[in-house]
Design a protein around this motif. Structure first.
Motif, PDB file in Angstrom:
ATOM      1  N   ARG B 132       0.816  -1.208   0.000  1.00  0.00           N
ATOM      2  CA  ARG B 132       0.000   0.000   0.000  1.00  0.00           C
ATOM      3  C   ARG B 132       0.853   1.263   0.000  1.00  0.00           C
ATOM      4  NH1 ARG B 132      -4.577   1.359  -0.954  1.00  0.00           N
ATOM      5  NH2 ARG B 132      -5.483   2.098   1.002  1.00  0.00           N
ATOM      6  N   ASN B 133       2.084   1.164   0.454  1.00  0.00           N
ATOM      7  CA  ASN B 133       2.919   2.360   0.514  1.00  0.00           C
ATOM      8  C   ASN B 133       4.348   2.010   0.092  1.00  0.00           C
ATOM      9  OD1 ASN B 133       4.383   1.330   2.838  1.00  0.00           O
ATOM     10  ND2 ASN B 133       2.487   1.713   3.966  1.00  0.00           N
ATOM     11  N   ALA B 134       5.151   3.055  -0.057  1.00  0.00           N
ATOM     12  CA  ALA B 134       6.509   2.879  -0.582  1.00  0.00           C
ATOM     13  C   ALA B 134       7.350   1.956   0.309  1.00  0.00           C
ATOM     14  CB  ALA B 134       7.185   4.248  -0.707  1.00  0.00           C
ATOM     15  N   GLU B 135       7.186   2.080   1.624  1.00  0.00           N
ATOM     16  CA  GLU B 135       8.009   1.288   2.548  1.00  0.00           C
ATOM     17  C   GLU B 135       7.714  -0.204   2.379  1.00  0.00           C
ATOM     18  OE1 GLU B 135       6.300   4.026   3.466  1.00  0.00           O
ATOM     19  OE2 GLU B 135       8.032   5.353   3.719  1.00  0.00           O
ATOM     20  N   SER B 159      -0.494   0.356 -10.804  1.00  0.00           N
ATOM     21  CA  SER B 159      -1.548   0.489  -9.788  1.00  0.00           C
ATOM     22  C   SER B 159      -2.928   0.469 -10.426  1.00  0.00           C
ATOM     23  CB  SER B 159      -1.351   1.786  -9.007  1.00  0.00           C
ATOM     24  OG  SER B 159      -0.155   1.700  -8.259  1.00  0.00           O
ATOM     25  N   ASN B 160      -3.814  -0.344  -9.861  1.00  0.00           N
ATOM     26  CA  ASN B 160      -5.184  -0.417 -10.387  1.00  0.00           C
ATOM     27  C   ASN B 160      -6.110  -1.031  -9.360  1.00  0.00           C
ATOM     28  OD1 ASN B 160      -5.950  -3.458 -11.163  1.00  0.00           O
ATOM     29  ND2 ASN B 160      -3.740  -3.175 -11.440  1.00  0.00           N
ATOM     30  N   VAL B 167      -8.568   7.048 -13.872  1.00  0.00           N
ATOM     31  CA  VAL B 167      -7.264   7.723 -14.014  1.00  0.00           C
ATOM     32  C   VAL B 167      -6.749   8.134 -12.637  1.00  0.00           C
ATOM     33  CG1 VAL B 167      -6.096   9.771 -14.920  1.00  0.00           C
ATOM     34  CG2 VAL B 167      -7.682   8.495 -16.371  1.00  0.00           C
ATOM     35  N   GLU B 168      -7.665   8.589 -11.782  1.00  0.00           N
ATOM     36  CA  GLU B 168      -7.251   9.027 -10.447  1.00  0.00           C
ATOM     37  C   GLU B 168      -6.717   7.873  -9.597  1.00  0.00           C
ATOM     38  OE1 GLU B 168     -10.095  10.606  -7.695  1.00  0.00           O
ATOM     39  OE2 GLU B 168      -8.394  11.366  -6.537  1.00  0.00           O
ATOM     40  N   THR B 169      -7.312   6.691  -9.781  1.00  0.00           N
ATOM     41  CA  THR B 169      -6.803   5.510  -9.063  1.00  0.00           C
ATOM     42  C   THR B 169      -5.306   5.378  -9.301  1.00  0.00           C
ATOM     43  OG1 THR B 169      -8.869   4.432  -9.725  1.00  0.00           O
ATOM     44  CG2 THR B 169      -7.198   3.027  -8.748  1.00  0.00           C
ATOM     45  N   ILE B 170      -4.904   5.731 -10.518  1.00  0.00           N
ATOM     46  CA  ILE B 170      -3.502   5.581 -10.897  1.00  0.00           C
ATOM     47  C   ILE B 170      -2.682   6.788 -10.432  1.00  0.00           C
ATOM     48  CG2 ILE B 170      -1.934   5.268 -12.864  1.00  0.00           C
ATOM     49  CD1 ILE B 170      -4.498   4.081 -14.326  1.00  0.00           C
ATOM     50  N   THR B 171      -3.174   7.995 -10.756  1.00  0.00           N
ATOM     51  CA  THR B 171      -2.358   9.191 -10.470  1.00  0.00           C
ATOM     52  C   THR B 171      -2.170   9.405  -8.962  1.00  0.00           C
ATOM     53  OG1 THR B 171      -4.328  10.573 -10.638  1.00  0.00           O
ATOM     54  CG2 THR B 171      -2.969  10.372 -12.607  1.00  0.00           C
ATOM     55  N   GLU B 172      -3.135   8.934  -8.154  1.00  0.00           N
ATOM     56  CA  GLU B 172      -2.990   9.148  -6.706  1.00  0.00           C
ATOM     57  C   GLU B 172      -1.850   8.315  -6.107  1.00  0.00           C
ATOM     58  OE1 GLU B 172      -6.881   8.109  -5.197  1.00  0.00           O
ATOM     59  OE2 GLU B 172      -6.403   5.983  -5.060  1.00  0.00           O
ATOM     60  N   GLU B 176       3.699   7.767  -3.883  1.00  0.00           N
ATOM     61  CA  GLU B 176       4.320   6.564  -3.311  1.00  0.00           C
ATOM     62  C   GLU B 176       5.344   5.984  -4.289  1.00  0.00           C
ATOM     63  OE1 GLU B 176       4.024   5.508  -0.209  1.00  0.00           O
ATOM     64  OE2 GLU B 176       2.652   7.184   0.147  1.00  0.00           O
ATOM     65  N   ALA B 177       5.013   6.024  -5.581  1.00  0.00           N
ATOM     66  CA  ALA B 177       5.936   5.490  -6.577  1.00  0.00           C
ATOM     67  C   ALA B 177       7.249   6.280  -6.566  1.00  0.00           C
ATOM     68  CB  ALA B 177       5.297   5.537  -7.967  1.00  0.00           C
ATOM     69  N   ASP B 178       7.143   7.616  -6.462  1.00  0.00           N
ATOM     70  CA  ASP B 178       8.347   8.452  -6.392  1.00  0.00           C
ATOM     71  C   ASP B 178       9.167   8.109  -5.154  1.00  0.00           C
ATOM     72  OD1 ASP B 178       7.896   9.727  -8.741  1.00  0.00           O
ATOM     73  OD2 ASP B 178       6.875  11.459  -7.839  1.00  0.00           O
ATOM     74  N   LYS B 179       8.449   7.931  -4.034  1.00  0.00           N
ATOM     75  CA  LYS B 179       9.123   7.594  -2.773  1.00  0.00           C
ATOM     76  C   LYS B 179       9.859   6.261  -2.900  1.00  0.00           C
ATOM     77  CE  LYS B 179       6.296   8.882   0.898  1.00  0.00           C
ATOM     78  NZ  LYS B 179       5.459   8.452   2.028  1.00  0.00           N
TER      79      LYS B 179
END
Lengths: 354, 213
Positions: B132-135, B159-160, B167-172, B176-179
């Motif tokens: 669910r998160n980057a960690e 992510s889906n 689209v928001e499901t993905i962009t949100e 986390e992806a950057d992290k």
């Protein structure tokens, strides 16, 4: 509203169990339910719980028996052949009046059968399975969301009535992925004065036991237990009615079969055949009352099952021979499709049903 | 384009769909490519589900003869060894989920490391409960690297929420992806989405699917 996550049905069972306060899981891998054990293996060590892969299903269910006796929430899961192995332990748990949750993600049988979905453990789940006079509360999910919700409910009902509850799913439910809102974390709120928690020399010791050598006492124990079962039948029978208001034909189906049936009903209604669905959510206790009531309104019933025809017996008992009941089923891991269900209802409407 | 492209990630993150799409796209660009199914975790939802489409596009499918036959026997097709060792062939390797699936790669990793002509992509869906998160996603990534004996070269954000994806499901999940990228030092190479949803900055996917309404 809580956020949705994308989960497999098997994972939803495991996470929901954890959120229901189940910190003890004992199992043995078998397709198509292995993800339950795999998920528990990953999560339990991180939250201070116990995941133990037993050396066999028989060991696993007896570990469940042991933890249940201490009053802790406990679960095991398997698929059909493994559930058969667990029957002795399930009978002992029922005979000792202990709450526990048993998950059966059914596959085709008998014997080793196959790994494709099935509902052919219906008799085993609803009519005993193990030896002796007893019942399980049997819940049948029809979506990944219900895999989560009914697991959570199974723990509450098991505790409330001091009896084992079974989640009776099938391979499609276990393997499919759907968005799901997970239940909020909770714990058991039922007092368990019977639990083996250590007397600390402050109370009489509790005894958990299924051995009653005096037939008078064993009979009395059974009768008392069945009084409790009556309460379960009165309070906990669950079902969904779909398009039944004006229905002339009533499909009875649960789990994956009910999902296919809903699509068939849309097709049938486009053809002018008013069909509805009664979907048992508990198959023990079975929703006999709505079926009995429907028998006065509809022209016939069609039991749709992934078996050679097991639930159909309960449908017939419930509707008391008032209307014809036909079977639409596939077995061995096959799933009845929309076309087959439509054809079955059409045959009944045309008076051709066998 | 590296000779071997490997797809690994958390169980149910979309590895097979990505591997199949990647192989199809390689074939469309004129490359001779083979796809090998090395999933030892799940007997369902296999590369072989897309065998017809893959072969029609000229992609050779290396899979166990009993994949999708309900014979639940986790093993690796012998032909996969030839694909890994023969430096004249382009290959896409679809590996089973989590570190458990990645163990299958251990047999091949000495060859792959020595040749050093591969991309290994970490497929992640931040809407899955254990990533669910980057960690958490980073932890899963490290477990896979240890099990496989190889390190990732790129992250694919897949992510889906299944049929409910917007689209928001993905962009949100971009944060986390950057992290995850910062934590691991591994670049995000693509954001993927089912083709009816994908915006111009996403890689559109054709999905294998069997849906029960």
């Amino acid at each position: 509203m809580a956020e949705k996550v994308l989960m497999k049905g098997n994972e939803a069972i495991a996470e929901s169990a954890i959120r229901s306060g189940c910190l003890h899981y004992f199992g043995y891998p078998i397709t198509p339910q292995t993800e339950v054990a795999a998920y528990m293996a990953k999560r339990m060590p991180k939250i201070g719980g116990v995941f133990l892969q037993a050396e066999s299903e028989i060991s696993a269910i007896n570990m469940v028996y042991g933890v249940a006796a201490t009053g802790k929430r406990v679960m095991t899961s398997s698929s059909s052949p493994g559930i058969s192995l667990k029957q002795e332990g399930i009978s002992y748990i029922a005979g000792s009046d202990l709450p526990a949750v048993i998950v059966n993600v059914q596959r085709g049988g008998p014997g080793l059968g196959g790994i494709q979905p099935s509902q052919s453990d219906y008799f085993q789940a609803t009519k005993g399975g193990g030896h002796g006079d007893y019942h399980l509360i049997v819940l049948t999910p029809s979506s990944v969301q219900e895999m989560a919700d009914l697991t959570s409910l199974a723990f509450d009902l098991a505790d409330k009535y001091r009896m084992p509850a079974m989640l009776l799913a099938d391979g499609t439910m276990g393997q499919m992925m759907e968005p799901v809102v997970l239940p909020e974390p909770k714990t058991c709120t039922v007092d368990k004065p019977w639990a083996l928690t250590g007397t600390e020399c402050k109370r009489e010791h509790n005894i958990v036991n299924s051995l009653y050598l005096s037939p008078e006492v064993l009979e009395r124990t059974n009768i008392e237990r069945f009084e409790r079962y009556k309460e379960v039948e009165k309070n906990e029978t669950r079902w969904e009615e779909y398009m039944m208001e004006d229905a002339e034909y009533c499909i009875v189906a649960f789990g994956i079969a009910a999902r296919v049936a809903k699509n068939a009903i849309k097709v049938l209604r486009e053809k002018g055949i008013k069909t509805g669905l009664i979907r048992p959510i508990t198959v023990w206790p079975f929703p006999s009352e709505p079926i009995r009531k429907a028998a006065d309104k509809v022209k016939g019933f069609i039991s749709v099952e992934l078996s050679m025809g097991q639930m159909i017996e309960d449908v017939k008992l419930a509707e008391e021979c008032k209307k014809p009941v036909s079977l639409c089923s596939r077995s061995g891991g096959m799933i009845p499709d929309v076309e087959r269900i439509v054809k079955s209802v059409e045959e009944m409407a045309n008076g051709e049903a066998k | 384009m590296k000779r071997l492209t490997l797809f690994l990630g958390h169980y149910g993150s979309g590895k097979t769909n990505l591997a199949v799409n990647w192989a199809m796209n390689m074939a469309k660009s004129g490359k001779s490519v083979e796809i090998a199914d090395l999933d030892i975790v799940n007997p369902y939802f296999r590369t072989k589900d897309s065998q017809k489409e893959l072969e029609a596009a000229g992609v050779k499918v290396i899979a166990l003869p009993f994949a999708n036959s309900s014979v639940d026997l986790p093993s690796i097709p012998s032909e996969a060894y030839a694909l890994v060792e023969d430096k004249s062939r382009y290959g896409v390797l679809d590996i089973g989920g989590d570190e458990r699936g990645a163990y299958a790669l251990g047999r091949f990793s000495p060859y792959i490391r020595e040749e050093d002509n591969y991309d290994m992509f970490y497929v992640v869906n931040f809407h899955r409960p254990l990533t669910r998160n980057a960690e958490d996603a980073y932890y899963c990534m490290k477990e896979i690297e240890v099990a496989s004996g190889l390190v990732f070269t790129g992250i694919v954000n897949n992510s889906n929420l299944g049929a409910e994806t917007t689209v928001e499901t993905i962009t949100e999940t971009y944060g986390e992806a950057d992290k995850l990228s910062k934590l691991s030092g591994i670049p995000i190479v693509a954001v993927t989405a089912e083709k009816s949803i994908a915006t111009s900055d996403m890689v559109p996917l054709n999905l294998q699917k069997r849906i029960f309404d």
